[in-house]
Design a protein around this motif. Sequence first.
Motif, mmCIF file in Angstrom:
data_model
loop_
_atom_site.group_PDB
_atom_site.id
_atom_site.type_symbol
_atom_site.label_atom_id
_atom_site.label_comp_id
_atom_site.label_asym_id
_atom_site.label_seq_id
_atom_site.Cartn_x
_atom_site.Cartn_y
_atom_site.Cartn_z
ATOM 1 N N GLN A 76 6.263 5.060 -10.119
ATOM 2 C CA GLN A 76 6.201 6.053 -9.055
ATOM 3 C C GLN A 76 6.474 5.460 -7.671
ATOM 4 O O GLN A 76 6.248 6.112 -6.658
ATOM 5 C CB GLN A 76 4.828 6.732 -9.062
ATOM 6 N N ALA A 77 6.957 4.230 -7.622
ATOM 7 C CA ALA A 77 7.175 3.583 -6.333
ATOM 8 C C ALA A 77 8.136 4.381 -5.450
ATOM 9 O O ALA A 77 7.865 4.616 -4.266
ATOM 10 C CB ALA A 77 7.705 2.169 -6.541
ATOM 11 N N GLN A 78 9.268 4.802 -6.000
ATOM 12 C CA GLN A 78 10.259 5.516 -5.192
ATOM 13 C C GLN A 78 9.730 6.855 -4.711
ATOM 14 O O GLN A 78 9.920 7.231 -3.543
ATOM 15 C CB GLN A 78 11.547 5.727 -6.008
ATOM 16 N N SER A 79 9.038 7.580 -5.570
ATOM 17 C CA SER A 79 8.499 8.878 -5.165
ATOM 18 C C SER A 79 7.426 8.713 -4.095
ATOM 19 O O SER A 79 7.311 9.544 -3.180
ATOM 20 C CB SER A 79 7.936 9.627 -6.377
ATOM 21 N N ARG A 80 6.650 7.642 -4.164
ATOM 22 C CA ARG A 80 5.636 7.390 -3.134
ATOM 23 C C ARG A 80 6.296 7.095 -1.790
ATOM 24 O O ARG A 80 5.826 7.536 -0.740
ATOM 25 C CB ARG A 80 4.742 6.223 -3.551
ATOM 26 N N LEU A 81 7.387 6.319 -1.827
ATOM 27 C CA LEU A 81 8.102 6.021 -0.579
ATOM 28 C C LEU A 81 8.703 7.287 0.013
ATOM 29 O O LEU A 81 8.661 7.503 1.236
ATOM 30 C CB LEU A 81 9.199 4.992 -0.844
ATOM 31 N N ALA B 64 0.813 -1.215 0.000
ATOM 32 C CA ALA B 64 0.000 0.000 0.000
ATOM 33 C C ALA B 64 0.849 1.269 0.000
ATOM 34 O O ALA B 64 0.360 2.347 -0.331
ATOM 35 C CB ALA B 64 -0.937 0.000 1.207
ATOM 36 N N LYS B 65 2.119 1.150 0.341
ATOM 37 C CA LYS B 65 3.005 2.312 0.336
ATOM 38 C C LYS B 65 3.447 2.690 -1.072
ATOM 39 O O LYS B 65 3.909 3.818 -1.300
ATOM 40 C CB LYS B 65 4.232 2.039 1.211
ATOM 41 N N VAL B 66 3.336 1.736 -2.018
ATOM 42 C CA VAL B 66 3.798 2.017 -3.379
ATOM 43 C C VAL B 66 2.719 1.795 -4.432
ATOM 44 O O VAL B 66 2.807 2.338 -5.537
ATOM 45 C CB VAL B 66 5.026 1.139 -3.719
ATOM 46 N N HIS B 67 1.714 0.996 -4.101
ATOM 47 C CA HIS B 67 0.630 0.698 -5.052
ATOM 48 C C HIS B 67 -0.568 1.575 -4.708
ATOM 49 O O HIS B 67 -0.920 1.729 -3.535
ATOM 50 C CB HIS B 67 0.251 -0.781 -4.953
ATOM 51 N N PRO B 68 -1.216 2.165 -5.699
ATOM 52 C CA PRO B 68 -2.299 3.118 -5.424
ATOM 53 C C PRO B 68 -3.552 2.540 -4.792
ATOM 54 O O PRO B 68 -4.319 3.257 -4.160
ATOM 55 C CB PRO B 68 -2.605 3.712 -6.801
ATOM 56 N N ASP B 69 -3.798 1.237 -4.932
ATOM 57 C CA ASP B 69 -5.051 0.687 -4.400
ATOM 58 C C ASP B 69 -4.871 -0.798 -4.091
ATOM 59 O O ASP B 69 -4.947 -1.646 -4.994
ATOM 60 C CB ASP B 69 -6.186 0.876 -5.410
ATOM 61 N N GLU C 283 9.438 -6.401 -4.165
ATOM 62 C CA GLU C 283 10.530 -5.774 -4.915
ATOM 63 C C GLU C 283 10.265 -5.829 -6.412
ATOM 64 O O GLU C 283 10.459 -4.837 -7.129
ATOM 65 C CB GLU C 283 11.843 -6.484 -4.587
ATOM 66 N N ALA C 284 9.828 -6.994 -6.893
ATOM 67 C CA ALA C 284 9.532 -7.133 -8.315
ATOM 68 C C ALA C 284 8.381 -6.224 -8.729
ATOM 69 O O ALA C 284 8.388 -5.664 -9.834
ATOM 70 C CB ALA C 284 9.204 -8.593 -8.637
ATOM 71 N N MET C 285 7.393 -6.078 -7.870
ATOM 72 C CA MET C 285 6.271 -5.202 -8.169
ATOM 73 C C MET C 285 6.721 -3.747 -8.236
ATOM 74 O O MET C 285 6.309 -2.987 -9.120
ATOM 75 C CB MET C 285 5.170 -5.374 -7.120
ATOM 76 N N CYS C 286 7.589 -3.354 -7.291
ATOM 77 C CA CYS C 286 8.109 -1.984 -7.303
ATOM 78 C C CYS C 286 8.840 -1.674 -8.603
ATOM 79 O O CYS C 286 8.783 -0.544 -9.109
ATOM 80 C CB CYS C 286 9.046 -1.759 -6.121
ATOM 81 N N ASP C 287 9.536 -2.667 -9.146
ATOM 82 C CA ASP C 287 10.270 -2.466 -10.395
ATOM 83 C C ASP C 287 9.340 -2.127 -11.548
ATOM 84 O O ASP C 287 9.775 -1.524 -12.542
ATOM 85 C CB ASP C 287 11.076 -3.728 -10.747
#
Length: 280
Positions: free
Chosen positions: A260-265, A151-156, A252-256
């Motif tokens: 926008q994963a890094q900016s969300r974190l 939930a920290k990197v995925h919008p929903d 980790e694979a999903m973040c790749d």
Amino acid sequence: MSVTDSPAARLQALFEGHRLTPTQRRIAHSMVRRAADVPFLSSVELAELAGVSQPSVTRFAVALGFDGYPALRRHLREVAPAEPAAEAGAHNEYQQAVEAEIENLRHLAEALADPAPVQRAGGILAGSRPLLVLGLRAAAAQAHGFAYFAAKVHPDVRLLGEGGTMLQDRIDAAVRAGASALLCFALPRHPREVVGTLAYAKEAGLTVVTVADSAFAPVAKVSDLLLPAAVGTGLAFDTACAPMLLGRVLLEAMCDDLPQAQSRLEEFDTKAAARGLFVD
């Protein structure tokens, strides 16, 4: 010896392409977990290890195309030679449980030598809006942990952590909202409700990615992509270090696949600092 030549990998290859009954899948799962020992076990010892009858072991060997268990064991000694495991008496039962989990993690590392399945799963999960995460009973903690971090990197992200008649309602609502995938954590003992829920999810058009304790788990037949990670069985209650770690690898694979994963974190860290959420 390369990871693809490991005893566990050779056993998995031996079982591929065979339609096995649930009892036979249990035997196969036990053999993979104790791959180094299996060539030295009698049919009675293997039956005790898997919790089945000795005739079931014989029928299992025949199902694989052998005349009987002795022929299967001879084959294993030829294609998957290994030294017998060290005597467990040097460690107490708690240490033995830890050693077993370390071995499970080694098997997971071997499986991850080919990152393609996890990378494929990461892309599937990243592309689902919303993303459903299912885990009941023993697997609830794994699902909750994944959903918390996702939930920290995925919008929903929508967690399905409790069973009941509303499970299908929540799947229907997610599909209407645009969901394309469901991630399931499935650990023994496998609730019948999980198998039915995954079947319903597939009928609803969702791609089902499952982290399970074995490639022969009951959820395999209702999963589009199954990623195995063994559980430890040396204590009164199973331990699930490998499934937990595989869940983090999936994150980790999903973040790749989430630009926008890094900016969300970073945004979360900024807000957390402003709110004084953490003491460190």
